[in-house]
Design a protein around this motif. Structure first.
Motif, PDB file in Angstrom:
ATOM      1  N   VAL A  13      34.723  38.076  29.829  1.00 42.01           N
ATOM      2  CA  VAL A  13      34.748  39.246  30.727  1.00 42.01           C
ATOM      3  C   VAL A  13      35.274  38.836  32.097  1.00 42.01           C
ATOM      4  O   VAL A  13      36.115  39.510  32.686  1.00 42.01           O
ATOM      5  N   LEU A  14      34.787  37.701  32.607  1.00 42.35           N
ATOM      6  CA  LEU A  14      35.264  37.229  33.909  1.00 42.35           C
ATOM      7  C   LEU A  14      36.747  36.902  33.874  1.00 42.35           C
ATOM      8  O   LEU A  14      37.502  37.290  34.769  1.00 42.35           O
ATOM      9  N   ALA A  15      37.206  36.191  32.856  1.00 46.75           N
ATOM     10  CA  ALA A  15      38.606  35.791  32.758  1.00 46.75           C
ATOM     11  C   ALA A  15      39.523  36.999  32.583  1.00 46.75           C
ATOM     12  O   ALA A  15      40.664  36.983  33.037  1.00 46.75           O
ATOM     13  N   ALA A  16      39.019  38.064  31.947  1.00 49.15           N
ATOM     14  CA  ALA A  16      39.829  39.271  31.749  1.00 49.15           C
ATOM     15  C   ALA A  16      39.990  40.072  33.035  1.00 49.15           C
ATOM     16  O   ALA A  16      40.787  41.002  33.084  1.00 49.15           O
ATOM     17  N   GLY A  17      39.248  39.718  34.064  1.00 46.08           N
ATOM     18  CA  GLY A  17      39.340  40.457  35.324  1.00 46.08           C
ATOM     19  C   GLY A  17      38.649  41.802  35.266  1.00 46.08           C
ATOM     20  O   GLY A  17      38.960  42.707  36.041  1.00 46.08           O
ATOM     21  N   SER A  18      37.703  41.940  34.364  1.00 41.30           N
ATOM     22  CA  SER A  18      36.997  43.214  34.200  1.00 41.30           C
ATOM     23  C   SER A  18      36.060  43.526  35.354  1.00 41.30           C
ATOM     24  O   SER A  18      35.629  44.661  35.508  1.00 41.30           O
ATOM     25  N   ILE A  19      35.736  42.513  36.138  1.00 39.28           N
ATOM     26  CA  ILE A  19      34.843  42.703  37.279  1.00 39.28           C
ATOM     27  C   ILE A  19      35.600  42.301  38.541  1.00 39.28           C
ATOM     28  O   ILE A  19      36.188  41.212  38.602  1.00 39.28           O
ATOM     29  N   ALA A  20      35.592  43.173  39.531  1.00 35.20           N
ATOM     30  CA  ALA A  20      36.248  42.868  40.809  1.00 35.20           C
ATOM     31  C   ALA A  20      35.205  42.361  41.794  1.00 35.20           C
ATOM     32  O   ALA A  20      34.130  42.961  41.937  1.00 35.20           O
ATOM     33  N   PHE A  21      35.512  41.254  42.438  1.00 37.62           N
ATOM     34  CA  PHE A  21      34.614  40.674  43.439  1.00 37.62           C
ATOM     35  C   PHE A  21      35.203  40.884  44.829  1.00 37.62           C
ATOM     36  O   PHE A  21      36.400  40.717  45.040  1.00 37.62           O
ATOM     37  N   LYS A  22      34.347  41.273  45.750  1.00 33.93           N
ATOM     38  CA  LYS A  22      34.745  41.403  47.149  1.00 33.93           C
ATOM     39  C   LYS A  22      33.727  40.658  47.985  1.00 33.93           C
ATOM     40  O   LYS A  22      32.558  41.052  47.984  1.00 33.93           O
TER      41      LYS A  22
END
Length: 151
Positions: A13-22
């Motif tokens: 999930v992290l590698a797929a970019g499914s979550i955006a971090f700011k």
């Protein structure tokens, strides 16, 4: 305002970019995520009409097809667990073979397992009952793969 947050999701999930971090994750972390690949791991449970007498409880069995005769290489690992109903087999597959199975409809996966069992236990008629379950971690967007990749 919260100072920190702990996020626990799969590497897929992290590698797929499914979550955006700011703010965005540091480059060293995103680079590491690309190196940590997820693999395929398939697990099925089938109920047989009749269990071959050779298949004993709590024993691992392996059926291997080396890929001759224009068929893909296969490795079916399966067992009959004493805590499950007596006619249920659990099978585990990993790596490239599991990835091939993940791309198939579940009905074809069951047919392939039945064919492998039929070839191995030719003195027993292998009939699958309607009770069947299969996992497909690659198709689940909340997981995006299985922790089975071998570098």
């Amino acid at each position: 305002m919260v100072d920190a947050c702990i996020v626990t999701v799969s590497v897929g999930v992290l590698a797929a970019g499914s979550i955006a971090f700011k703010p965005a994750l540091p480059a060293i972390y995103t680079k590491a995520l690309k190196a940590l690949r997820m693999g395929s791991y398939k697990k099925i449970a089938v109920e047989l009409a009749h269990m071959p007498p050779e298949i004993q409880e709590n024993t691992n069995y392996y059926l291997y097809n080396d890929g001759n005769n224009n068929t893909p290489e296969e490795m079916w690992q399966f067992y009959r667990h004493s805590d499950y109903p007596k006619n249920v087999l659990i099978a585990h597959m990993s790596g490239d073979f599991a990835e091939q199975l993940d791309a198939m409809p579940d009905s074809d996966v069951y047919r392939a397992f039945k064919a492998a069992l039929t070839e191995a236990y030719e003195d027993t008629t292998i009939a699958l009952r309607s009770t069947k379950i299969a996992t497909n971690w690659n198709a689940d967007p909340l997981v995006a793969g299985a922790y089975s990749y071998t570098a």
